[in-house]
Design an enzyme around this catalytic site. Sequence first.
Site, PDB file in Angstrom:
ATOM      1  N   GLU A  60      34.771 -18.107   5.326  1.00  0.00           N
ATOM      2  CA  GLU A  60      33.441 -18.600   5.712  1.00  0.00           C
ATOM      3  C   GLU A  60      32.516 -18.794   4.516  1.00  0.00           C
ATOM      4  OE1 GLU A  60      35.006 -16.164   7.402  1.00  0.00           O
ATOM      5  OE2 GLU A  60      35.313 -17.061   9.384  1.00  0.00           O
ATOM      6  N   HIS A  96      31.684 -11.780  18.991  1.00  0.00           N
ATOM      7  CA  HIS A  96      31.863 -13.207  19.273  1.00  0.00           C
ATOM      8  C   HIS A  96      30.786 -13.719  20.222  1.00  0.00           C
ATOM      9  CE1 HIS A  96      35.822 -12.109  17.749  1.00  0.00           C
ATOM     10  NE2 HIS A  96      36.139 -13.384  17.617  1.00  0.00           N
TER      11      HIS A  96
END
Lengths: 328, 347
Positions: A60, A129
């Site tokens: 990321e 999440h």
Amino acid sequence: MRELSYAEALRECLRQTMTADERVFMIGEDIGIYGGAFGVSAGLLAEFGKERIIDTPISEAGLAGACIGAALTGMRPVGEIQFMDFVALSMEQIVLQAAKIRFMFGGKATVPMVLRMPGGSGTGAAAQHSESLENWFVHVPGLKVVMPSNAYDAKGLLRAAIYDDNPVIFVEHKLLYRTKADVPEEPYEVPLGKSKIVREGSDLTIVATSIMVQRTLQAAEQLAQENIEVEIIDPRTIKPLDSAPIIDSVKKTGRALVVHEAVKMGGFGGEVVSQIVASEAFDYLEAPVRRLAGLDTPIPYNRTLEYHAVPQVENIVDEARKLVQGGY
Amino acid sequence: MSNKESTMADLTKEELLGMYRQMHRIRAFEMAVYDGVQRGVIAGGPHLYVGEEAVAVGVCTTLRPMDYITSTHRGHGHLIAKGGQLKPMMAEILGKATGYCKGKGGSMHIADLNLGILGANGIVGGGLPTAVGAALSSKLKQGGWVVASFFGDGAANTGSFHESLNLAAAWKLPVIFVCENNTFAMFTPMEWTTAIKDLSARAAAYGMVGTTVDGNDVLAVYRAAVEARERALAGEGPTLLECKTYRFLGHYVGDPEDYRKPGEVEMHKKNDPLPRFEKVLIEAGMINKELMQQMMAETRQEAKEALEFALSSPDPDPSELTMDVRRPFKPLGDLERVSYIVEEGVG
């Protein structure tokens, strides 16, 4: 008019923009063959090839940084962070690099990049999440933060974000991907930094973001049956915030409620409330300005607990009723 | 690694003397900054490049104006070697309106995209991902430029290093990862934090070529950078080029330097890259003491003038404070086909 889902509207924007402009490309985890975790880029690999639909390793920081370098050298990258939670791994690149480069370099550089990321709970995916972290970015000078609440805005805001010369954090909501709206086929822009009055009403102003706009619309239908007319404002871009329509609305209704999914403590709602009470709308207030937002807890796995962690339609109805009927 | 000097490679006398002058220019500039701190006209504890000049000059001699670099908190040497001008650099270090960034960036954020300088960087390891992106642009646009990313041994232990090297290798991007191993990550000797001696060994883990060279031998650095650059342009991907060098001064000006072993600095000063290069040039009959003295005097004068320029420059107007945070919206020629091939300039 033709209906498209929120995911389809985003995909159509990406397809149209990439077809028309070779500077635009996508980069992210599993966006190619897999089509992205929520299918937004499904089919685009076949259309544009691996050079422009770039699958990254699980990196990321690296992918956010790649967007910065590409943007500095003339491209307009659209990065995808698979789940908004994972942007925690990109924060150095976004906050310490992308957001500040223009200022640090004395205005001599532009960083025209978009980072798309799905936030929000409601999918049973638990605490890592399901987060709504948009306010992290609101606090950083140099960024813009966009939160479309429907398919029409999603398509137009994404185009405006791609053509903005600043780093834009584009927060999608997982539960909105399948929701449909009338979406014109031709490309169009919904300008960044323009609030929208989604529903007019005289009794209470509700400022809501992302999926909370949809829940507030449902709540407003119920409230209308009790003769409570709610005015709903969707900022669409939470940074920069177009607060004038909010203040005008509160002057009209005398009451204000802010609804968002992110944790209330330190959340975006506090900023909206502050701007209301610091404005001329203060003199028009007939009730305390209230916030309805996520509990100060991680998102739990159990579906019942998850449901109660963030505002639902019935919570909005209750809170609005109490505000209008003098419960505070 | 030995102190035996490299051969002249393919460099002309003019190029060699240019490199020599550039190394002196960096040293003179850094010593002027040092003096500026001692005199109290420079704040912020700048990080000086004294002792490491051969790395920046060796690498940047191989770069063309269209090539990019990313730099570090110890970036003055890289910027000068890539064409940065001393006056706006010094003005930036003094926070003046005439600086490269109008006084808003300071020593750690000097940038000039027109010179291919994508910025010094205050975050250790922060520039590597940007370098990957700039190299990705080169590939997508078929732009033909390479990107040299400077960083230190400290950055080699960050996550950004790992992600960036892996991405660049996986996509065969034209990057030269230049690791300036000056033996210290800020105030901590590398052997306390790292189990290997040669950081270039890590290249194997990413499937790229890794080389360690004597970073105080400007010609050795140059030759390795030429090879890295050729690999990059041939589409063979990135290189990890480790240049072993030593930081003569502290992490910042004012650092008490308690972490050094006794006699360490003196030992390394015998390996100063400037006298070493002088020796080569003298033996080749390209330079004599007189010309050396002249170049030294000229670069010192340049640095002195840069400091005077900076001192006499105005501070930025307070109204500048809120400028340049974001670029204002500009309407676009909508829907017409935009091609990067015809786009002018960068950014």
